[in-house]
Design an enzyme around this catalytic site. Structure first.
Site, short mmCIF file in Angstrom:
data_model
loop_
_atom_site.label_atom_id
_atom_site.label_comp_id
_atom_site.label_asym_id
_atom_site.label_seq_id
_atom_site.Cartn_x
_atom_site.Cartn_y
_atom_site.Cartn_z
N LEU A 33 -19.79 -2.83 -4.98
CA LEU A 33 -19.66 -2.20 -3.95
C LEU A 33 -20.01 -3.09 -2.62
CD1 LEU A 33 -22.59 0.72 -3.44
CD2 LEU A 33 -19.57 1.18 -4.82
N GLU A 35 -17.96 -3.65 1.82
CA GLU A 35 -18.15 -2.48 3.07
C GLU A 35 -16.48 -1.55 3.23
OE1 GLU A 35 -19.22 -1.81 5.56
OE2 GLU A 35 -20.99 -3.65 4.68
N HIS A 37 -16.08 0.85 0.01
CA HIS A 37 -17.17 1.80 -0.52
C HIS A 37 -18.28 2.29 0.57
CE1 HIS A 37 -16.05 -0.92 -4.00
NE2 HIS A 37 -15.48 0.58 -4.81
N GLY A 147 -10.20 6.31 -0.98
CA GLY A 147 -10.21 4.72 -0.16
C GLY A 147 -7.89 5.03 0.32
N LYS A 149 -6.42 1.93 -0.48
CA LYS A 149 -5.99 0.69 -0.68
C LYS A 149 -6.30 1.05 -2.14
CE LYS A 149 -8.05 -2.53 -3.25
NZ LYS A 149 -7.61 -2.91 -4.27
N VAL A 176 -10.03 -1.42 4.72
CA VAL A 176 -10.89 -2.45 5.04
C VAL A 176 -10.42 -3.70 4.30
CG1 VAL A 176 -13.68 -2.85 5.39
CG2 VAL A 176 -12.89 -0.30 4.81
N ARG A 187 -12.50 -6.43 -6.76
CA ARG A 187 -11.43 -7.82 -8.28
C ARG A 187 -11.45 -9.23 -7.29
NH1 ARG A 187 -9.46 -3.49 -10.71
NH2 ARG A 187 -9.98 -3.15 -12.87
#
Ligand code: PAF
Length: 286
Positions: A33, A35, A37, A147, A149, A176, A187
């Site tokens: 995890l 920031e 998440h 998210g 992303k 984020v 990753r």
């Protein structure tokens, strides 16, 4: 914070919460995890009475040549971060708990699951949709948090929910980034200091496109050629794909006349990273 590893325990605990009239927020994760998440956890804590975080490195969404074996597994740190944030329940099952012997049922999707990540990572969204559906049926959340992303993943999940008439609201939370612009990703841990600097090109290319669109450029082929040129000139990074597409269907666009998404995937050394930005020409903004 309670932590469960079996489906039966989790179901029993959440039935009690529902019986008390509590709304349930679900944050599905694969752990390691960061920031990003934790911002999903914060959103769930703001909007729901009871926040469930799942931690499960889902083998079925990794291709045979991908990083399932070495994907970071940091359960102790994850539990400490979640407890500090105020999450209520963590579900961290084993692979055998989620995929019992004889498991043969999978969710196959077309449409938004086919291009981009779907094309580059065959079977990826089959695995994602299958595990997300399993988690939804176990947790029965009122809301689930994803998210931006993984933008295409969020479209796949929305489609899954619509097509299977699932009673859950999907919330998409902003990307984020580190202070220098790198999108947070589990990753990123694979990157050497030099690769981490090289990885900034993903965000820089997206910023370049956003500023060109703000400045009046509408032609997607022009913009995609400029992205390719930026990557071709940079050492250590290899563009896997760049796409400017309709943000609902991911169909490629010729011109940006309304909302669009620009999505990138690139290899930095051997690490594959993705990033994206939503685009809109000034007159299309609300
Ligand atoms: O985004 C992720 O971390 C995973 O794809 C998810 C949604 C937890 C499913 O394994």
């Amino acid at each position: 914070m309670e932590c469960y590893t079996t489906c039966d325990e989790l179901r029993a605990a959440l039935a009690q919460q529902r019986a008390r009239g509590r709304t349930i927020g679900l944050v599905p994760t694969m752990g390691a995890l960061h920031e990003g998440h934790l911002s999903l956890v914060d959103a769930s804590l703001r909007e729901c009475d009871h926040t469930v975080v799942t931690i499960f490195v889902n083998p079925t969404q990794f291709g045979p040549q991908e990083d399932y074996g070495r994907y970071p597994r940091t359960l102790e740190e994850d539990l400490a971060a979640l407890a500090a944030r105020g999450a209520h329940t963590v579900f961290a099952p084993s692979t055998e708990e989620m995929y019992r012997p004889g498991h043969v049922t999978f969710v196959e999707m077309q449409g938004v699951a086919l291009p981009l990540e779907g094309q580059r990572r065959p079977g990826h969204f089959r695995g994602v949709a299958t595990i997300v559906l399993k988690l939804f049926t176990l947790v029965l959340p009122d809301r689930a948090y994803f998210g931006q992303k993984d933008y295409q993943q969020s479209l796949v999940v929305r489609r899954l929910v619509a097509d299977l008439n699932l009673d859950v609201q999907i919330r998409l939370c902003p990307i984020v980034r580190d202070a220098d612009g790198l999108a947070l990703s589990s990753r990123n841990r694979y990157l050497s200091p030099q690769e981490r600097r090289q990885a900034l090109l993903l965000h820089q290319a997206l910023q370049h496109v956003a500023s060109r669109v703000a400045g009046g450029e509408r032609n997607c082929q022009t913009l995609l050629s400029e992205i390719e040129a930026l990557f071709a000139a940079a050492p250590g990074v290899r563009l896997d794909y760049a796409s400017i597409a309709d943000p609902e269907t991911l169909a490629p666009l010729e011109r940006i006349e309304g909302p669009a998404v620009c999505a990138l995937a690139a290899f930095v050394g051997t690490t594959r990273l993705i990033d994206n930005t939503l685009l809109a020409p000034p007159q299309a903004r609300a």
